[in-house]
Design a protein around this motif. Sequence first.
Motif, mmCIF file in Angstrom:
data_model
loop_
_atom_site.group_PDB
_atom_site.id
_atom_site.type_symbol
_atom_site.label_atom_id
_atom_site.label_comp_id
_atom_site.label_asym_id
_atom_site.label_seq_id
_atom_site.Cartn_x
_atom_site.Cartn_y
_atom_site.Cartn_z
ATOM 1 N N HIS A 88 20.221 16.247 -34.239
ATOM 2 C CA HIS A 88 19.512 16.945 -32.776
ATOM 3 C C HIS A 88 20.755 17.524 -31.856
ATOM 4 C CE1 HIS A 88 19.859 12.856 -31.427
ATOM 5 N NE2 HIS A 88 20.090 13.274 -30.566
ATOM 6 N N HIS A 89 20.543 18.507 -31.118
ATOM 7 C CA HIS A 89 21.418 18.918 -29.896
ATOM 8 C C HIS A 89 20.991 18.518 -28.556
ATOM 9 C CE1 HIS A 89 22.995 21.533 -33.013
ATOM 10 N NE2 HIS A 89 21.740 21.895 -33.324
ATOM 11 N N HIS A 90 21.641 18.626 -27.616
ATOM 12 C CA HIS A 90 21.493 18.082 -26.359
ATOM 13 C C HIS A 90 21.619 19.141 -25.296
ATOM 14 C CE1 HIS A 90 23.169 14.554 -28.766
ATOM 15 N NE2 HIS A 90 22.087 13.784 -28.021
ATOM 16 N N THR A 91 20.709 19.139 -24.262
ATOM 17 C CA THR A 91 20.505 19.909 -23.121
ATOM 18 C C THR A 91 21.144 18.871 -22.132
ATOM 19 O OG1 THR A 91 18.050 19.653 -22.650
ATOM 20 C CG2 THR A 91 18.833 21.565 -23.902
ATOM 21 N N VAL A 92 21.684 19.233 -21.323
ATOM 22 C CA VAL A 92 22.371 18.277 -19.966
ATOM 23 C C VAL A 92 22.179 19.114 -18.581
ATOM 24 C CG1 VAL A 92 24.443 17.332 -19.069
ATOM 25 C CG2 VAL A 92 24.112 17.678 -21.645
ATOM 26 N N CYS A 93 21.309 18.745 -17.746
ATOM 27 C CA CYS A 93 21.251 19.143 -16.577
ATOM 28 C C CYS A 93 22.339 18.985 -15.775
ATOM 29 C CB CYS A 93 19.976 18.528 -15.964
ATOM 30 S SG CYS A 93 19.766 19.300 -14.064
ATOM 31 N N GLN A 94 23.077 19.895 -15.204
ATOM 32 C CA GLN A 94 24.279 19.750 -14.339
ATOM 33 C C GLN A 94 24.002 19.222 -13.110
ATOM 34 O OE1 GLN A 94 25.316 23.808 -15.211
ATOM 35 N NE2 GLN A 94 27.257 23.193 -15.902
ATOM 36 N N VAL A 99 19.625 14.305 -19.785
ATOM 37 C CA VAL A 99 19.991 14.319 -21.201
ATOM 38 C C VAL A 99 18.534 14.594 -21.965
ATOM 39 C CG1 VAL A 99 21.273 14.074 -23.306
ATOM 40 C CG2 VAL A 99 22.025 13.744 -20.973
ATOM 41 N N ALA A 100 18.337 15.942 -22.650
ATOM 42 C CA ALA A 100 17.425 15.980 -23.480
ATOM 43 C C ALA A 100 17.549 16.367 -25.010
ATOM 44 C CB ALA A 100 16.187 16.905 -22.858
ATOM 45 N N ALA A 101 17.103 15.952 -25.939
ATOM 46 C CA ALA A 101 17.371 16.174 -27.188
ATOM 47 C C ALA A 101 16.478 17.456 -27.833
ATOM 48 C CB ALA A 101 16.868 14.991 -28.320
ATOM 49 N N VAL A 102 17.048 18.162 -28.588
ATOM 50 C CA VAL A 102 16.560 19.385 -29.142
ATOM 51 C C VAL A 102 16.952 19.287 -30.856
ATOM 52 C CG1 VAL A 102 16.031 21.873 -29.175
ATOM 53 C CG2 VAL A 102 16.872 20.926 -27.139
ATOM 54 N N ALA A 103 15.748 19.227 -31.510
ATOM 55 C CA ALA A 103 15.740 19.090 -32.843
ATOM 56 C C ALA A 103 16.879 20.320 -33.452
ATOM 57 C CB ALA A 103 14.512 18.978 -33.718
ATOM 58 N N SER A 104 17.753 19.785 -34.457
ATOM 59 C CA SER A 104 18.695 20.905 -34.772
ATOM 60 C C SER A 104 18.207 22.219 -35.520
ATOM 61 C CB SER A 104 19.547 20.172 -35.831
ATOM 62 O OG SER A 104 20.399 19.167 -35.187
ATOM 63 N N ARG A 105 16.865 21.646 -36.341
ATOM 64 C CA ARG A 105 16.196 22.882 -36.669
ATOM 65 C C ARG A 105 15.798 24.122 -35.978
ATOM 66 N NH1 ARG A 105 12.572 18.519 -36.258
ATOM 67 N NH2 ARG A 105 10.458 19.345 -35.357
ATOM 68 N N SER A 124 31.471 16.222 -35.603
ATOM 69 C CA SER A 124 30.910 15.587 -37.000
ATOM 70 C C SER A 124 29.454 15.077 -36.688
ATOM 71 C CB SER A 124 32.030 14.331 -37.007
ATOM 72 O OG SER A 124 31.902 13.603 -35.685
ATOM 73 N N SER A 125 29.141 14.828 -35.432
ATOM 74 C CA SER A 125 27.807 14.523 -35.300
ATOM 75 C C SER A 125 26.874 15.711 -35.306
ATOM 76 C CB SER A 125 27.590 13.886 -33.690
ATOM 77 O OG SER A 125 27.536 14.801 -32.880
ATOM 78 N N GLY A 126 27.336 16.810 -35.391
ATOM 79 C CA GLY A 126 26.471 17.901 -35.485
ATOM 80 C C GLY A 126 25.788 18.582 -34.207
ATOM 81 N N SER A 127 26.155 18.003 -33.149
ATOM 82 C CA SER A 127 25.669 18.207 -31.778
ATOM 83 C C SER A 127 26.238 19.243 -31.127
ATOM 84 C CB SER A 127 25.556 17.140 -30.864
ATOM 85 O OG SER A 127 24.786 17.120 -29.750
ATOM 86 N N LEU A 128 25.427 20.164 -30.678
ATOM 87 C CA LEU A 128 25.938 21.151 -29.431
ATOM 88 C C LEU A 128 25.372 20.742 -28.167
ATOM 89 C CD1 LEU A 128 24.760 24.616 -31.190
ATOM 90 C CD2 LEU A 128 26.995 23.531 -31.028
ATOM 91 N N LEU A 129 26.175 20.760 -26.995
ATOM 92 C CA LEU A 129 25.657 20.295 -25.916
ATOM 93 C C LEU A 129 25.548 21.821 -25.168
ATOM 94 C CD1 LEU A 129 28.279 17.921 -24.677
ATOM 95 C CD2 LEU A 129 26.075 17.518 -25.216
ATOM 96 N N VAL A 130 24.218 21.971 -24.671
ATOM 97 C CA VAL A 130 23.826 23.099 -23.710
ATOM 98 C C VAL A 130 23.663 22.534 -22.137
ATOM 99 C CG1 VAL A 130 22.238 25.149 -23.334
ATOM 100 C CG2 VAL A 130 22.705 24.103 -25.663
ATOM 101 N N TYR A 131 24.513 23.326 -21.238
ATOM 102 C CA TYR A 131 24.465 22.866 -19.872
ATOM 103 C C TYR A 131 23.675 23.790 -19.129
ATOM 104 C CZ TYR A 131 27.895 19.341 -20.752
ATOM 105 O OH TYR A 131 28.616 18.445 -21.400
#
Length: 139
Positions: A88-94, A99-105, A124-131
């Motif tokens: 999963h990826h993450h959204t982060v409130c500035q 922090v919320a998870a968003v499934a990679s798919r 390597s974790s495959g995670s993107l962070l979206v702020y």
Amino acid sequence: MTARPEPRALLRQHGLRCTPGRLHVLAVLSASERHLSTAETCAQLALTGEVVHPTTVYRALETLTAVGLTHAVHAPGAVRYGASGEPHHHTVCQRCGDVAAVASRHLTAAAGKIEALTGLRPDSSGSLLVYGRCAECSG
């Protein structure tokens, strides 16, 4: 997210001793739908009747993260931890640091476009962070 094996089995699979602190912390993070700070993890443990010293919680989180059972997301304020599992990826409130998870798919096409435009690949974790700002902070 998919079901995860029981905490004791996960610790053993990763060659870790099944200490009460590790078991309790992993159980709390696995059951949580949110990523939790060390303080929030302690508070959740207290709600379940488990009193674990904050230093023990911190050390357990560091150990679990080092072997990949949990992951750390650096947000404004405290670092937040989540149980590793389905990619999963993450959204982060500035503003509030949530922090919320968003499934990679759900972001496969976006991740591919970012890589095509910039050459940047997820770590390597495959995670993107979206702020940005969460719905509560932007409203």
